[in-house]
Each structure stands twice: as structure tokens, then as C-alpha cells.
Design an enzyme around this catalytic site. Sequence first.
Site, mmCIF file in Angstrom:
data_model
loop_
_atom_site.group_PDB
_atom_site.id
_atom_site.type_symbol
_atom_site.label_atom_id
_atom_site.label_comp_id
_atom_site.label_asym_id
_atom_site.label_seq_id
_atom_site.Cartn_x
_atom_site.Cartn_y
_atom_site.Cartn_z
ATOM 1 N N ARG A 39 25.318 13.914 70.444
ATOM 2 C CA ARG A 39 25.027 15.011 71.377
ATOM 3 C C ARG A 39 24.421 14.503 72.687
ATOM 4 N NH1 ARG A 39 21.445 20.483 70.447
ATOM 5 N NH2 ARG A 39 19.829 19.118 69.618
ATOM 6 N N ASP A 42 11.439 16.892 65.493
ATOM 7 C CA ASP A 42 12.142 15.721 66.041
ATOM 8 C C ASP A 42 11.553 14.453 65.426
ATOM 9 O OD1 ASP A 42 12.145 17.930 67.849
ATOM 10 O OD2 ASP A 42 12.694 16.632 69.514
ATOM 11 N N LYS A 59 23.087 16.324 76.237
ATOM 12 C CA LYS A 59 22.912 17.613 76.918
ATOM 13 C C LYS A 59 22.046 17.443 78.158
ATOM 14 C CE LYS A 59 19.518 18.673 73.341
ATOM 15 N NZ LYS A 59 18.488 19.575 72.895
ATOM 16 N N ASP A 78 15.231 18.755 63.389
ATOM 17 C CA ASP A 78 15.565 18.768 64.821
ATOM 18 C C ASP A 78 16.187 17.416 65.157
ATOM 19 O OD1 ASP A 78 15.595 19.243 67.691
ATOM 20 O OD2 ASP A 78 14.104 20.806 67.370
ATOM 21 N N ASP A 79 16.153 17.012 66.427
ATOM 22 C CA ASP A 79 16.818 15.763 66.779
ATOM 23 C C ASP A 79 16.292 14.593 65.955
ATOM 24 O OD1 ASP A 79 18.489 16.665 69.003
ATOM 25 O OD2 ASP A 79 16.597 17.030 70.041
ATOM 26 N N HIS A 111 19.403 17.749 64.002
ATOM 27 C CA HIS A 111 20.293 18.152 65.086
ATOM 28 C C HIS A 111 21.098 16.996 65.662
ATOM 29 C CE1 HIS A 111 17.697 22.015 65.924
ATOM 30 N NE2 HIS A 111 18.221 21.972 64.708
#
Length: 367
Positions: free
Chosen positions: A261, A185, A263, A206-207, A228
Amino acid sequence: MQSYATLSLLSYVALVHAVPSRTLSRRATSSSCTFTSTESLAAGKDSCTDIVLDGITVTAGETLDLTGLNDGTSVTFQGTTTFGYEEWEGPLVSVSGVGIAVAGADGHVIDGDGARWWDGEGSNGGKTKPKFFAAHKLNASTITGLNVKNTPVQGFSINQAYGLTLRDITIDNSDGDAGGGHNTDAFDVGSSDGVRILGADVRNQDDCLAVNSGTNIEFSGGSCSGGHGLSIGSVGGRADNDVSNVLISRSSIHDSQNGVRVKTVYGATGSVTNVTYSDVALSNITKYGVVVEQDYENGSPTGTPTTGVSITALTLSNVTGTVADGATEVYILCGSGSCSGWTWSDVSVTGGKVSSECSNIPSGASC
Ligand SMILES: *[C@@H]1O[C@H](CO)[C@@H](O)[C@H](O)[C@H]1NC(C)=O
Ligand SMILES: *[C@@H]1O[C@H](CO)[C@@H](O)[C@H](O)[C@H]1NC(C)=O
Ligand SMILES: *[C@@H]1O[C@H](CO)[C@@H](O)[C@H](O)[C@H]1NC(C)=O
Ligand SMILES: *[C@@H]1O[C@H](CO)[C@@H](O)[C@H](O)[C@H]1NC(C)=O
């Protein structure tokens, strides 16, 4: 002049004898110090407000410790900063304080040399990997122009920051694409108020951004690749589970699993409100162009949404671009009544498939 200088010196000596050393160090002003080792930094940082870190090699298993700095201290990374190898939690660098200005000199690099730890398992197993940079308990501070390479696992952890601007940070973990980089991340934000990440340039796995809690968070003018996407969450299951007033704007996301995104965690409680994505460009997104889901558990979707972490006032404006062949353009999996008050305009994601599995799509949005 001569007598004035003598007088000043005498006053200084008197001051040294008059006040306890901790008070004196707090009062240190405008002294510039160049450190070439963590030992000299530890011994000298109390008496400096202008710190230059010149080509430091940080001992394995130790943190480059920039906590407890004097108010208003500036820190400049110069040359190449490297870290010895050890399996441990990190962080490799930690900064805290008030009015702190961290910057990078021309040509500097902070090289995590993450390949030594990368095993494709990130923080889920394998070697214990040190987190990279703790920006915790930083008030009214800036981090500018850092050039970071190959973090072992997560990059910047921003927590309990109140008024922190990170400007023009480059994180290049692209060596991890083929080399086992995972959970790298770039920016994880939690329990903070007033964080701005401007002009970030990220290549990772990743993010690019993950906001887990906090308010008044901005990410603008950034570029994200390999990871991501620009994410809220997953929200829920921590000490703080409320996200509000987030603006993500004028940014691009390419060659990534997801674009936009949001979540939230299955069975948890909390809230996500007033999050705006505007002027966001997507290209070659391999999983979901836009994804909002309320079903995360242990880092994976369950397919069953719950309603405890509501997502309200989610605005998407001018979010456009393409996903890869076979990817899903937009996916919305909400619980009954737990997504509302959304405003989507000029959302156009093409090139992939339309999801047939969306549920409880609030008015104002579509799959
Ligand atoms: C930082 O700001 C927060 C929020 O305003 C405040 O609670 C905290 O005391 C401040 N910390 C310092 C060290 O000034
Ligand atoms: C929503 O968040 C933005 C920051 O992105 C802020 O300027 C605005 O005041 C917030 N709106 C409300 C109703 O709190
Ligand atoms: C799309 O992105 C993936 C990484 O997510 C990459 O492997 C692939 O080469 C990219 N495709 C194109 C056409 O650039
Ligand atoms: C939409 O966003 C893109 C960036 O993704 C920007 O270049 C373009 O100017 C925006 N369009 C409008 C009408 O603001």
C-alpha cells in the site's frame, strides 16, 4: 597487584574529585547494573553502560525512561515488563542515544496488556491510549529480539533515527482481533535515515509498517498478519513529507486488509520516490492486494486524487498471491502526471475482482 589496585583506587578517587559529575557519568565504563524498578533505573542509569531491566512494573502514567543513556550502553529486558493503567499519551518506553543496543533475554515479555484500553476506537476516540515504544533520536543503534504483547495503540515509533536496526522483533497483538484493538501499527517510521527492520513477526490491527518520511529504509524477512499491510504513508501534511530509497523484501502479508500500500494525502505536497517491493507473498487479503492512491484526507480515501505528492520509481518485483473473495486485486488512483517511472514485474494477484476505478495508471503498471 596489591599496590596497582591501590593506585587505581587512588586515581579513581582523584578523578571523582577532579571532574564534574556529568562528565564522570559520560565516562562511566563497563559497569553492569540490574534494575527492578523505574526509581532505581532513574537514579542509576547515568553510571551504567550495561543495564538489565529485571521484571519491572512501570508506574501508571510514567515512561520507562531510557533516554540520555551513555554512549554504547546495552539494555536487556529480562522477565516480564508490565505497565500500570492510566489514560494518557505515553510512551510506555522511550530510548535514545548513540551506539545503544537494546535486547531481550530468553523468555522475556514486554506486556502492554492493551485490553485495558481497547475500545475499538484506537487513537480516534474513546480512552486516551499510551503509545508503546519511542525509538527517537537513536544513532548507530540496535533493538534486537524483543517480544512484545498487546500494545494499547501504536507500537514502535521510529523518528530521527540515523542508523537503527530492529532485528527479530515479535509483536503479538492478536488478542485485539476480537477484543477491540485498533490503530495498533507495528512500526511507524518518520524523519529518519538508515532504518532496517529485519525478521519482524507482527500480528496487529493496523499497518505492519508505515513510512511517513525518511530515506534508506528497509523491511525484510518479515511476516505481517491481521493488519493493514506494508505501507508507505500516508505521506503529506507533516513537517517532513519526502520518502525515498525504501526496500521491502522477502516478506509475507496474510489475513490483512491490504498487502502492498502506498497512500498520499489529498491536496498536500511531498514526494515518494525509489520504493521497491520485491519477493512479497500475499494471502487472504480482504480489501486490496496492491493499492496506490493519492487521495487520502484525515485518514480516509476521498476518491479524488491530487498531484502534489508525486510517486516516482515505484518498483514491484515478484509480488504474488491471493486476495479474499470480493476483495480487489490491484487498485491505482493517481492524479494526472503525478505517478511515473514505475517498474512492475511478476506481479500476480488473484482470487478477487479487477478494479474498474483505476485512474492515470502510469506505464509499467496495470490494474
Ligand atoms: C545523529 O546523527 C545525525 C545524522 O548524522 C546527526 O545530525 C546527529 O547530530 C547525531 N546525534 C548524535 C547525538 O550524535
Ligand atoms: C534506491 O534505493 C535503494 C535502496 O532500496 C538504493 O540502494 C539505491 O541506491 C537507490 N537508487 C537511487 C537511484 O537512489
Ligand atoms: C482472512 O483474514 C481475516 C482477517 O483479516 C480473518 O477474519 C479470516 O478468518 C481469514 N480467512 C481465512 C480463510 O483464513
Ligand atoms: C518470489 O517471492 C517468493 C516469496 O514471496 C519467494 O519464495 C520466491 O522464491 C520468489 N521467486 C523468485 C523467482 O525469486
